[in-house]
Scaffold this motif. Structure first.
Motif, PDB file in Angstrom:
ATOM      1  N   SER A 101       1.197  -1.375   0.140  1.00  0.00           N
ATOM      2  CA  SER A 101       0.569  -0.255  -0.399  1.00  0.00           C
ATOM      3  C   SER A 101       0.554   1.472  -0.068  1.00  0.00           C
ATOM      4  O   SER A 101       0.935   2.344  -0.833  1.00  0.00           O
ATOM      5  CB  SER A 101      -1.046   0.119   1.642  1.00  0.00           C
ATOM      6  N   GLY A 102       2.172   1.285   0.981  1.00  0.00           N
ATOM      7  CA  GLY A 102       2.892   2.301   0.601  1.00  0.00           C
ATOM      8  C   GLY A 102       3.452   2.776  -0.536  1.00  0.00           C
ATOM      9  O   GLY A 102       3.260   3.935  -1.088  1.00  0.00           O
ATOM     10  N   LEU A 103       4.087   1.558  -1.772  1.00  0.00           N
ATOM     11  CA  LEU A 103       4.933   1.613  -2.604  1.00  0.00           C
ATOM     12  C   LEU A 103       3.479   2.346  -3.501  1.00  0.00           C
ATOM     13  O   LEU A 103       3.963   3.235  -4.643  1.00  0.00           O
ATOM     14  CB  LEU A 103       5.241   0.349  -3.139  1.00  0.00           C
ATOM     15  N   VAL A 104       2.291   1.975  -3.204  1.00  0.00           N
ATOM     16  CA  VAL A 104       1.282   2.302  -4.605  1.00  0.00           C
ATOM     17  C   VAL A 104       1.035   3.940  -4.161  1.00  0.00           C
ATOM     18  O   VAL A 104       1.067   4.228  -4.970  1.00  0.00           O
ATOM     19  CB  VAL A 104      -0.050   1.688  -4.192  1.00  0.00           C
ATOM     20  N   ALA A 105       1.429   4.060  -2.721  1.00  0.00           N
ATOM     21  CA  ALA A 105       0.584   5.987  -2.750  1.00  0.00           C
ATOM     22  C   ALA A 105       2.388   6.493  -3.203  1.00  0.00           C
ATOM     23  O   ALA A 105       2.450   7.666  -4.070  1.00  0.00           O
ATOM     24  CB  ALA A 105       0.822   5.949  -1.574  1.00  0.00           C
ATOM     25  N   ILE A 106       3.270   6.273  -3.080  1.00  0.00           N
ATOM     26  CA  ILE A 106       4.674   6.435  -2.634  1.00  0.00           C
ATOM     27  C   ILE A 106       4.603   6.901  -4.849  1.00  0.00           C
ATOM     28  O   ILE A 106       4.851   8.358  -5.018  1.00  0.00           O
ATOM     29  CB  ILE A 106       5.809   5.833  -3.301  1.00  0.00           C
ATOM     30  N   GLY A 107       4.124   5.985  -5.441  1.00  0.00           N
ATOM     31  CA  GLY A 107       4.114   5.449  -6.626  1.00  0.00           C
ATOM     32  C   GLY A 107       3.368   6.435  -7.587  1.00  0.00           C
ATOM     33  O   GLY A 107       3.044   7.064  -8.531  1.00  0.00           O
ATOM     34  N   PHE A 108       1.709   6.880  -6.681  1.00  0.00           N
ATOM     35  CA  PHE A 108       0.234   7.980  -6.981  1.00  0.00           C
ATOM     36  C   PHE A 108       1.340   9.370  -6.557  1.00  0.00           C
ATOM     37  O   PHE A 108       1.141  10.157  -7.800  1.00  0.00           O
ATOM     38  CB  PHE A 108      -0.299   7.559  -6.670  1.00  0.00           C
ATOM     39  N   SER A 109       2.041   9.971  -5.983  1.00  0.00           N
ATOM     40  CA  SER A 109       2.615  10.791  -5.807  1.00  0.00           C
ATOM     41  C   SER A 109       4.203  11.087  -6.284  1.00  0.00           C
ATOM     42  O   SER A 109       4.508  12.100  -6.155  1.00  0.00           O
ATOM     43  CB  SER A 109       2.942  11.081  -4.086  1.00  0.00           C
ATOM     44  N   SER A 110       4.163  10.140  -7.555  1.00  0.00           N
ATOM     45  CA  SER A 110       5.714  10.693  -8.060  1.00  0.00           C
ATOM     46  C   SER A 110       5.706  12.356  -9.110  1.00  0.00           C
ATOM     47  O   SER A 110       6.907  12.656  -8.950  1.00  0.00           O
ATOM     48  CB  SER A 110       5.943   9.847  -8.840  1.00  0.00           C
ATOM     49  N   SER A 111       4.751  12.674  -9.946  1.00  0.00           N
ATOM     50  CA  SER A 111       4.166  13.304 -10.034  1.00  0.00           C
ATOM     51  C   SER A 111       4.690  14.470  -9.434  1.00  0.00           C
ATOM     52  O   SER A 111       4.326  16.100  -9.859  1.00  0.00           O
ATOM     53  CB  SER A 111       2.696  13.520 -11.263  1.00  0.00           C
ATOM     54  N   ASN A 112       4.465  14.939  -8.027  1.00  0.00           N
ATOM     55  CA  ASN A 112       4.461  16.049  -6.683  1.00  0.00           C
ATOM     56  C   ASN A 112       5.309  15.924  -5.860  1.00  0.00           C
ATOM     57  O   ASN A 112       5.115  15.190  -5.219  1.00  0.00           O
ATOM     58  CB  ASN A 112       2.961  15.635  -6.505  1.00  0.00           C
TER      59      ASN A 112
END
Length: 213
Positions: free
Chosen positions: A52-63
């Motif tokens: 779950s943490g890695l998914v959240a980091i992946g979604f926020s990679s553009s910001n």
């Protein structure tokens, strides 16, 4: 000359002992099963949290701002959770092996109840077969659930350190990667060393257990 018959009191004591051993056998089997269930649950919780943490980091990679906040929060949290998980998995592994060893002692008693019982309850050579066919040695700690989580957690720690250094400092990328690799190796080594130290008394006791004559 006929065999001496046991007195009623001795026969009653033997029956009481057998009843107690059967009950203990059942309790130990339940305890061994519960350790396996707990190990699976704890490992699943850790891996689900990491995923779950890695998914959240992946979604926020553009910001970059959100990415920095998540990286500084998720990686340390998951890493600490992993350390706690490794310690508890070692506890459950030891509890499982202890329960199996005690079950083996009870099975050895069963093997002496009747001349035909030994072929059903005792291994052909307990010094080679070990507990229920599994011989525990020092290298066995490399294949436990705790070792599996320790490896993943070492990667998390090293990668997390690299990401945090890349975001929060001006270190060159190569330096951050090198420090992350070193940190991961150190964390893994400490985890395995701790596990070996915890298992050492158990392995020593297993090697010193005499075989049935």
């Amino acid at each position: 000359m006929t065999d001496e018959q046991p007195t009623p009191a001795a026969a009653e004591d033997r029956a009481a002992l057998l009843s107690a051993l059967v009950t203990e056998h059942f309790v130990l089997q339940s305890a061994a099963s519960s350790t396996i269930g707990e190990s699976g649950s704890r490992a699943s919780i850790y891996l689900a949290t990491l995923s779950s943490g890695l998914v959240a980091i992946g979604f926020s990679s553009s910001n970059p701002d959100i990415l920095a906040g998540l990286a500084f929060t998720i990686f340390p949290t998951v890493f600490i959770l992993g350390c706690f998980t490794v310690v508890r998995l070692i506890d459950t592994s030891i509890a499982n092996v202890v329960a199996l060893n005690r079950i083996e002692l009870i099975r050895r008693y069963y093997s002496h109840l009747h001349p035909l019982a030994k072929q059903y309850f005792a291994p052909d050579d307990s010094t080679e077969a070990g507990t229920l066919g599994v011989r525990y040695r020092a290298r066995s700690v490399l294949f436990t659930a705790a070792s599996m989580v320790a490896v993943v957690n070492a990667v998390v720690g090293g990668a997390g350190l690299t990401v945090i250094l890349s975001i929060g400092t001006t270190f060159p990328a190569g330096v951050g990667v090198a420090l992350g690799v070193v940190a991961g190796v150190v964390v893994l080594g400490l985890g395995l060393a701790y596990q070996v130290r915890r298992f050492a008394p158990l392995l020593s006791a297993s090697r010193s257990t005499p075989a049935d004559g």
